[in-house]
Design an enzyme around this catalytic site. Structure first.
Site, PDB file in Angstrom:
ATOM      1  N   ARG A  24       8.267  18.137  -0.366  1.00 58.48           N
ATOM      2  CA  ARG A  24       6.837  18.291  -0.659  1.00 58.48           C
ATOM      3  C   ARG A  24       6.288  19.485   0.109  1.00 58.48           C
ATOM      4  O   ARG A  24       6.459  19.580   1.311  1.00 58.48           O
ATOM      5  CB  ARG A  24       6.063  17.029  -0.274  1.00 58.48           C
ATOM      6  CG  ARG A  24       6.441  15.833  -1.111  1.00 58.48           C
ATOM      7  CD  ARG A  24       5.703  14.579  -0.681  1.00 58.48           C
ATOM      8  NE  ARG A  24       6.259  13.415  -1.369  1.00 58.48           N
ATOM      9  CZ  ARG A  24       5.950  12.161  -1.071  1.00 58.48           C
ATOM     10  NH1 ARG A  24       5.079  11.912  -0.110  1.00 58.48           N
ATOM     11  NH2 ARG A  24       6.487  11.159  -1.735  1.00 58.48           N
ATOM     12  N   SER A 123       3.531  12.162  -4.746  1.00 59.16           N
ATOM     13  CA  SER A 123       3.063  10.792  -4.564  1.00 59.16           C
ATOM     14  C   SER A 123       1.556  10.697  -4.349  1.00 59.16           C
ATOM     15  O   SER A 123       0.775  11.026  -5.221  1.00 59.16           O
ATOM     16  CB  SER A 123       3.848  10.130  -3.423  1.00 59.16           C
ATOM     17  OG  SER A 123       3.579   8.746  -3.379  1.00 59.16           O
ATOM     18  N   ASP A 301       1.586   8.797  -8.369  1.00 61.61           N
ATOM     19  CA  ASP A 301       2.756   8.547  -9.219  1.00 61.61           C
ATOM     20  C   ASP A 301       2.952   7.068  -9.534  1.00 61.61           C
ATOM     21  O   ASP A 301       3.987   6.668 -10.065  1.00 61.61           O
ATOM     22  CB  ASP A 301       4.022   9.147  -8.604  1.00 61.61           C
ATOM     23  CG  ASP A 301       4.419   8.491  -7.285  1.00 61.61           C
ATOM     24  OD1 ASP A 301       3.532   7.981  -6.581  1.00 61.61           O
ATOM     25  OD2 ASP A 301       5.615   8.499  -6.948  1.00 61.61           O
ATOM     26  N   ARG A 304       2.584   3.060  -5.640  1.00 65.01           N
ATOM     27  CA  ARG A 304       1.856   2.304  -4.611  1.00 65.01           C
ATOM     28  C   ARG A 304       0.732   1.489  -5.241  1.00 65.01           C
ATOM     29  O   ARG A 304       0.293   1.777  -6.357  1.00 65.01           O
ATOM     30  CB  ARG A 304       1.266   3.243  -3.557  1.00 65.01           C
ATOM     31  CG  ARG A 304       2.331   3.971  -2.781  1.00 65.01           C
ATOM     32  CD  ARG A 304       1.734   4.844  -1.692  1.00 65.01           C
ATOM     33  NE  ARG A 304       2.816   5.581  -1.030  1.00 65.01           N
ATOM     34  CZ  ARG A 304       2.799   5.972   0.228  1.00 65.01           C
ATOM     35  NH1 ARG A 304       1.759   5.701   0.989  1.00 65.01           N
ATOM     36  NH2 ARG A 304       3.812   6.635   0.742  1.00 65.01           N
ATOM     37  N   GLU A 386       6.500  -2.484   1.810  1.00 62.52           N
ATOM     38  CA  GLU A 386       6.187  -1.636   2.953  1.00 62.52           C
ATOM     39  C   GLU A 386       4.692  -1.734   3.240  1.00 62.52           C
ATOM     40  O   GLU A 386       3.898  -1.923   2.309  1.00 62.52           O
ATOM     41  CB  GLU A 386       6.469  -0.168   2.636  1.00 62.52           C
ATOM     42  CG  GLU A 386       7.836   0.134   2.122  1.00 62.52           C
ATOM     43  CD  GLU A 386       8.010   1.614   1.779  1.00 62.52           C
ATOM     44  OE1 GLU A 386       9.034   2.155   2.172  1.00 62.52           O
ATOM     45  OE2 GLU A 386       7.138   2.204   1.111  1.00 62.52           O
ATOM     46  N   SER A 388       2.839   0.638   3.749  1.00 60.57           N
ATOM     47  CA  SER A 388       2.191   1.821   3.180  1.00 60.57           C
ATOM     48  C   SER A 388       1.875   1.621   1.697  1.00 60.57           C
ATOM     49  O   SER A 388       1.999   2.532   0.898  1.00 60.57           O
ATOM     50  CB  SER A 388       3.063   3.057   3.396  1.00 60.57           C
ATOM     51  OG  SER A 388       4.378   2.810   2.938  1.00 60.57           O
ATOM     52  N   LYS A 399       9.521   1.405  -5.576  1.00 65.27           N
ATOM     53  CA  LYS A 399       8.355   0.528  -5.468  1.00 65.27           C
ATOM     54  C   LYS A 399       7.548   0.679  -6.753  1.00 65.27           C
ATOM     55  O   LYS A 399       7.671   1.688  -7.449  1.00 65.27           O
ATOM     56  CB  LYS A 399       7.541   0.842  -4.224  1.00 65.27           C
ATOM     57  CG  LYS A 399       7.208   2.295  -3.975  1.00 65.27           C
ATOM     58  CD  LYS A 399       6.545   2.434  -2.608  1.00 65.27           C
ATOM     59  CE  LYS A 399       6.313   3.886  -2.243  1.00 65.27           C
ATOM     60  NZ  LYS A 399       7.325   4.402  -1.333  1.00 65.27           N
TER      61      LYS A 399
END
EC number: 5.4.2.2
Length: 583
Positions: A24, A123, A301, A304, A386, A388, A399
């Protein structure tokens, strides 16, 4: 037409080391001559020949700025490297979980299966001409490349001298579904553009009881709001929530994917998902009107998720524990039981307590979804998460934000089976969480993020914390000097993980201080930012007494927060008197 392959001379470019989820950087960095090309070729060179020659590759992402240019470059390089087929989501859109599903589930018209994917995403980082771009490679199991591959990619970026490219291959129209065929020196080369939602929706319908969720959504008592933050989740939200499950259009917020995420930060937390937070009654000012029963958000994306109830925030650590505790009864996919559960090391121990109570195999792994993937491939783990805002299961190897939302909807539908009709009050998100705390105890938890810290200073802070660990009695003297109202430190270490599947060892995965009462302080440097270093500080305290599980989190954690900041000398090292984000 027959395309030609030409060879372009290049030289190594510094700093192309993939982090926990690929490379990134700022868009301007990726636009430098040969920058993207070097990384793509370094990846091809890291793969075995059968994963490239004659193979089928997926190339898509979250639709952020520069994706459309990058897709065309990668198509031309794939053709030159002997790839047989490239599959592209319409308009370059495929969520990260959908890419994983496509690799695992999709078959081409000729029976072809994908051997891997280039995912174009940064992300939850912002998008746009002055913001971030990213690229990562996923393997044939649908999961992120393991360290053995990413290390090889990085080594290749340091020695690369040339790359092949089919420069005369015309750009492919990625706005229309269909197959474009070309002839090259090694035969046919096809680019297939397909609907980004088809395979993913089919998979979700095989996991969840859509009829039960539809029934819940049809109740006038149940209201719902989903915020895609202008990320790729918008390409799935209408299809799943409105068309399949019958939700109102008005339930969808910011569900048009945009290259710059509407100028926002596509990170589903209480700081950045302001509109949803306000609508759910958690904003600083009252928006008027009754908030919906259930709210959720996605990142850029769509891997999450953030889960909210009416005026109530569910921590990601609690979310995965609650899904695991209710999965067998509420989700058909898990009706025959869970193979095991896992969490990342900084995530709270709420999942550990559920695993112990239900007698499930439990694993604590470093941050990075690839560690869960190994356990899943070995049939050792069904549900994982997670702190996060990442939650998922073994249906794919990433995920999955929408999966988590459907899991919560399934739990709500299951708990409200007898309440949907008639006058009975619905069991709310808050009810479910508070009942969970009453059963398993509560892990008070917060995370402080210090973003874009000078990398040298961040390293010094971590070295200071490691040095402190050499003598626990000395640490306890310092601890008691700072706060007499916290427990003593029982042990302190740098987290190291030995993978039970392949035996690989991951070192330096975070600094831990573990207290005698089950409290924890964890310090980590994050690998997902594009500039500077991010220090993440995790603070956790376990409360078993059901009568004490209703306190405000920041109030309950205040002594530990004070201790963590003084023990680490946070302000002294970073110059920061407050974190960038508190979760």
């Amino acid at each position: 037409m027959v395309f030609k392959v030409s060879t372009v001379s290049t030289s190594p470019i510094d700093g192309q080391k993939p982090g926990t989820s690929g490379l990134r950087k700022k868009v301007k960095v990726f636009k430098q001559p040969n920058y993207l090309e070097n990384f793509v070729q370094a990846t091809f060179n890291a793969l075995t020949a059968e994963k490239v020659k004659g193979a089928t590759l997926v190339v898509s992402g979250d639709g952020r700025y520069y994706s459309k240019d990058a897709v065309q470059i990668i198509i031309k390089m794939a053709a030159a490297n002997g790839v047989r087929r490239v599959w592209v989501g319409k308009n370059t859109l495929l969520s990260t979980p959908a890419v994983s599903a496509v690799i695992r589930e999709r078959s081409g018209a000729d029976g072809s299966k994908a051997t891997g994917a280039f995912i174009l995403t940064a992300s939850h980082n912002p998008g746009g001409p002055t913001e971030d771009f990213g690229i990562k490679y996923n393997m044939e199991n649908g999961g992120p490349a393991p360290e053995s591959i990413t290390d090889k990619i990085y080594e290749n970026t340091k020695t690369i001298k040339e790359y092949p490219i089919a420069q005369d291959l015309p750009n492919v129209d990625i706005s229309a579904v269909g197959v474009t065929s070309f002839e090259g020196p090694e035969g046919k080369f096809d680019v297939e553009v397909f609907d980004p939602a088809d395979d993913y929706v089919k998979l979700m319908k095989s996991i969840f009881d859509f009829e039960a969720i539809r029934k819940l959504l049809s109740s006038p008592k149940f209201t719902f709001c989903y915020d895609a933050l202008h990320g790729v989740a918008g390409a799935y939200a209408h299809r799943i929530f409105v068309e399949e499950l019958g939700a109102q259009e008005s339930a969808l917020l910011n569900c048009t994917p945009k290259e710059d995420f509407g100028g926002g930060h596509p990170d589903p937390n209480l700081t950045y998902a302001k509109e949803l937070v306000a609508r759910m009654g958690l904003g600083k000012s009252d928006t008027g009107g009754e908030p919906p029963e259930f709210g959720a958000a996605a990142d850029g994306d769509a891997d999450r998720n953030m889960i909210l109830g009416k005026r109530f925030f569910v921590t990601p650590s609690d979310s995965v524990a609650i899904i695991a505790a209710n999965a067998i009864g509420a989700i058909p996919y898990f009706s025959s039981g869970l193979k095991g559960v896992a969490r990342s090391m900084p995530t709270s121990a709420a999942l550990d307590v559920v695993a112990k109570s239900l007698n499930l195999k439990f694993f604590e792994v470093p941050t990075g979804w690839k560690f869960f993937g190994n356990l899943m491939d070995a049939g050792m783990c069904s549900v994982c998460g997670e702190e996060s805002f990442g939650t998922g299961s073994d249906h794919i190897r990433e995920k999955d934000g929408i999966w988590a939302v459907l899991a919560w909807m399934s739990i709500l539908a299951h708990k409200n089976k007898g309440n949907i009709d008639g006058n009975a009050k619905l069991v709310s998100v808050e009810d479910i969480v508070r009942q969970h705390w009453a059963t398993y105890g509560r892990h008070y938890y917060t995370r402080y993020d210090y973003e874009n810290v000078d990398a040298g200073k961040a390293k010094e802070l971590m070295e200071h914390l490691v040095k402190l660990q050499s003598s626990i009695p000395e640490v306890n003297k310092i601890v008691k000097g700072i706060r007499s109202d916290v427990a003593s430190v029982a042990s302190a270490d740098e987290f190291e993980y030995k993978d039970p599947v392949d035996g690989s060892i991951s070192k330096h995965q975070g600094i831990r201080y573990l207290f005698e009462d089950g409290s924890r302080l964890v310090f980590r440097l994050s690998g997902t930012g594009s500039e500077g270093a991010t220090i993440r500080l995790y603070i956790e305290q376990y409360e078993k007494d059901a009568s004490k599980t209703g306190r405000e989190s920041q109030e309950a954690l205040s002594p530990l927060v004070d201790l963590a900041l003084k023990l680490s000398k946070m302000e002294e090292f970073t110059g920061r008197s407050a974190p960038t984000v508190i979760t």
